[in-house]
Structures are given as C-alpha cells and as structure tokens.
Design a protein around this motif. Structure first.
Motif, PDB file in Angstrom:
ATOM      1  N   ARG A  98       0.868  -1.174   0.000  1.00 21.50           N
ATOM      2  CA  ARG A  98       0.000   0.000   0.000  1.00 21.50           C
ATOM      3  C   ARG A  98       0.907   1.226   0.000  1.00 21.50           C
ATOM      4  O   ARG A  98       1.936   1.238   0.687  1.00 21.50           O
ATOM      5  CB  ARG A  98      -0.917   0.030   1.230  1.00 21.50           C
ATOM      6  N   GLY A 133      -5.287   8.212  10.012  1.00 14.88           N
ATOM      7  CA  GLY A 133      -6.159   7.138   9.565  1.00 14.88           C
ATOM      8  C   GLY A 133      -5.751   6.530   8.242  1.00 14.88           C
ATOM      9  O   GLY A 133      -5.980   5.337   8.006  1.00 14.88           O
ATOM     10  N   ALA A 134      -5.153   7.325   7.350  1.00 17.50           N
ATOM     11  CA  ALA A 134      -4.726   6.791   6.059  1.00 17.50           C
ATOM     12  C   ALA A 134      -3.624   5.755   6.234  1.00 17.50           C
ATOM     13  O   ALA A 134      -3.582   4.740   5.524  1.00 17.50           O
ATOM     14  CB  ALA A 134      -4.245   7.927   5.157  1.00 17.50           C
ATOM     15  N   GLU A 149      -5.122   2.528   7.859  1.00 19.65           N
ATOM     16  CA  GLU A 149      -5.807   1.694   6.872  1.00 19.65           C
ATOM     17  C   GLU A 149      -4.805   0.852   6.090  1.00 19.65           C
ATOM     18  O   GLU A 149      -5.068  -0.329   5.785  1.00 19.65           O
ATOM     19  CB  GLU A 149      -6.607   2.566   5.916  1.00 19.65           C
ATOM     20  N   GLU A 208      -3.668  -2.011   8.358  1.00 17.76           N
ATOM     21  CA  GLU A 208      -4.725  -3.015   8.537  1.00 17.76           C
ATOM     22  C   GLU A 208      -4.882  -3.883   7.293  1.00 17.76           C
ATOM     23  O   GLU A 208      -5.223  -5.069   7.392  1.00 17.76           O
ATOM     24  CB  GLU A 208      -6.036  -2.319   8.864  1.00 17.76           C
ATOM     25  N   ALA A 209      -4.630  -3.306   6.118  1.00 14.29           N
ATOM     26  CA  ALA A 209      -4.760  -4.072   4.881  1.00 14.29           C
ATOM     27  C   ALA A 209      -3.657  -5.117   4.734  1.00 14.29           C
ATOM     28  O   ALA A 209      -3.839  -6.106   4.018  1.00 14.29           O
ATOM     29  CB  ALA A 209      -4.738  -3.127   3.681  1.00 14.29           C
TER      30      ALA A 209
END
Length: 315
Positions: free
Chosen positions: A225, A234-235, A238, A241-242
C-alpha cells in the motif's frame, strides 16, 4: 570507523511489515508530517522495519536562481503557506533557499550507522536548521555543526562516514530508488482527493519522475500500500490493517514530561499528538518560530543551535 565497512539494519529488522519513507531533510511537507509519522513509528514499534530513502529535493546540479533574494522571499512565503495546512513551525526569517540536499542527506544517512535513535535525532536537527533556524544545512560544515551534541552521537565518526564513498553510494541509491515510483502514484489515484498535497509523483528538472515528498510505502507478504503526500493518521492505519491481520495499533499517548524526555524536541502539533496533558512540563525550553513555539528538553537546549539566543524556560 568508515561507513564503507558496515551497513545499518533498519529498525524492526525481521518484522513482517516494511515501511519505506521517501523524504528529504529539507522538505517542508516532510517536516509538517512529523507529528503523524512519529505516531505511526511509535504505534508500530517492532512490528515494522522502517527504512528512510533520501530523495534529494535540492540537487547539486539544479540551476541557481537568477535573483537569490527574490527566490528566498518567494520560498519563505511558500513554506509559510504549507505551514497553514500542517501547522508546523516555520522560521522567523529564512536566510536563503537551500543550495542542495546532498550534505544533509549524507549526514542523515551516515548517522544510521550509529543506530536508529541517533539517526532519528540527527535527522530532526537537520530539519530544524530550515524550519526553526532559517539557516539550512546545505554544506557539510553546516550539517555537522547542526548535530553537535546529539546524545549518543560520535561526531568524529559521523564526519568520516558522511564523507565516505560508501555513504555517498547509498545516498545515490536512495536518489535512484525515489525516481522509480510505483504506478499507484503516477496519476494521483494514490493520493487524497482535496488534499493540498495529494502525493502525485513529481517531474524533476531533468525529466524524471520521483515520489512526492513525503511518501510512505508499506510492504508485506500480503502486498503493498502506498500513502503519498500529506495525510491524516487514519490513512496510514488503513494501510497497516490491509497488510497485517488485526486492527492497526493506536497512537501512544505519554505524560508531557515523558514525551519531552523521549523526543527531546516537540512542535505544538507534535505535543498535542503525543502528550495531550497539561503543558509545558517543568524545565521545558521554549523557542519562538514564525508559527508557534518549539519545545526543547533542557538537556537538548544545552547543545541545540536554536536555543542559543532565542529561548526562554517555560513555567
């Protein structure tokens, strides 16, 4: 000891997640991203190995400005405008636009040979030459002078390592890597819609493309990512978490005195992120900038160039 004889191991070596930070010590958007990047690094801890790639924002073969005074005035306004988004400090007076990024990048890369904590503190001092002092570390002498007194730093070793062929080759490799951006950032689709700095790859003066600064590239066996440009916490959560099973770790919150002891230098956005309690802690040294104070641990202030004439103790 020469930097040719050893290579640094990224923090978190052996972890499943790699984080590659494309940056430059003299980049205003990278400076403005420090509060969130510190939070991401602290939250991940040993779950990730973190590697910095110095992209060379100001190259040594860039054409000099025809009117240095006008260029400096324009760039000072540019930095202040970025600060309007990031809330990061900017200098009361910018003395000049940096001539090149190589000296600061070589010193930052050489400092990695002395461990992650020393490297973090050296890079921080180098950033502060621009955005607090207004006197960018754009020569070897200025870069070395800026980091004198960093705890745990062997300055003589740093000087030798920064001048070594091995360190220069590693920075050249960084520069080349930063000019091989992943496809996700070529069209702007990897950036944040509506962001003042969405992170689309930049065209350099010689026609190459490089990552926008800063950019974080996350890689694991599950894939990758990319989070380019100036982004909220938050970006990055995320992206983590991915790639890792389970939720991303929460940012760490510290008591004010503990945060200042740990980081030694805190901007207002950083101390709100990491130490939301009553401020300032006893002994904190306040340094005025063009956009709010920089707070230094008293031991840091004893050797920090910004504290020489422009500081007062917070009570």
């Amino acid at each position: 000891m020469s930097g040719d004889r050893t290579r640094p191991e990224p923090a978190g070596e052996g972890a499943a997640l790699e984080v590659v930070e494309y940056t430059d010590p003299l980049c205003p958007w990278a400076w403005g991203s420090e509060p969130v990047f510190r939070a991401v690094r602290d939250a991940l801890g040993d779950r990730a190995r973190w590697r910095r790639v110095h992209a060379i924002l100001f190259d040594h073969d860039d054409d000099p400005p025809p009117d240095p005074a006008a260029e400096t005035a324009w760039y000072a306004r540019h930095v202040a405008g970025i600060s309007g988004h990031t809330l990061a400090p900017y200098p009361v007076r910018l003395l000049r636009v940096a001539a090149e990024s190589w000296p600061a990048s070589l010193v930052a890369k050489a400092a990695e040979l002395q461990g992650a904590e020393v490297a973090d503190r050296v890079l921080r001092r180098l950033r502060e030459t621009v955005f607090v002092l207004g006197d960018p570390a754009d020569t070897p002498a200025r870069a070395l002078a800026a980091v004198r007194g960093v705890p745990g730093l062997d300055l003589r070793r740093l000087e030798a390592d920064a001048a070594s062929d091995g360190t220069r080759e590693r920075v050249r490799a960084d520069r080349a890597e930063a000019r091989r951006p992943v496809p996700e950032v070529l069209s702007g689709t990897g950036g944040a819609e509506g962001s003042p700095h969405p992170g689309t790859a930049k065209e350099t003066s010689d026609g190459e493309l490089r990552y926008a600064l800063p950019t974080l590239l996350f890689r694991s066996p599950a894939g990758r990512r990319v989070v380019p440009g100036w982004r909220p916490y938050g970006a990055y959560a995320e992206a983590v978490e991915a790639l890792l099973s389970g939720p991303a770790p929460e940012p760490r919150r510290l008591e004010p005195a503990e945060a200042l002891e740990r980081h030694r230098s805190l901007t207002e956005p950083e101390r709100r992120w990491s130490a939301p309690g009553s401020w300032p802690p006893p002994g904190a040294v306040r340094v005025e900038t063009g956009n709010g104070p920089l707070w230094l641990h008293p031991d840091e202030a004893a050797t920090h160039p910004a504290a020489t004439d422009r500081s007062e103790t917070g009570h």
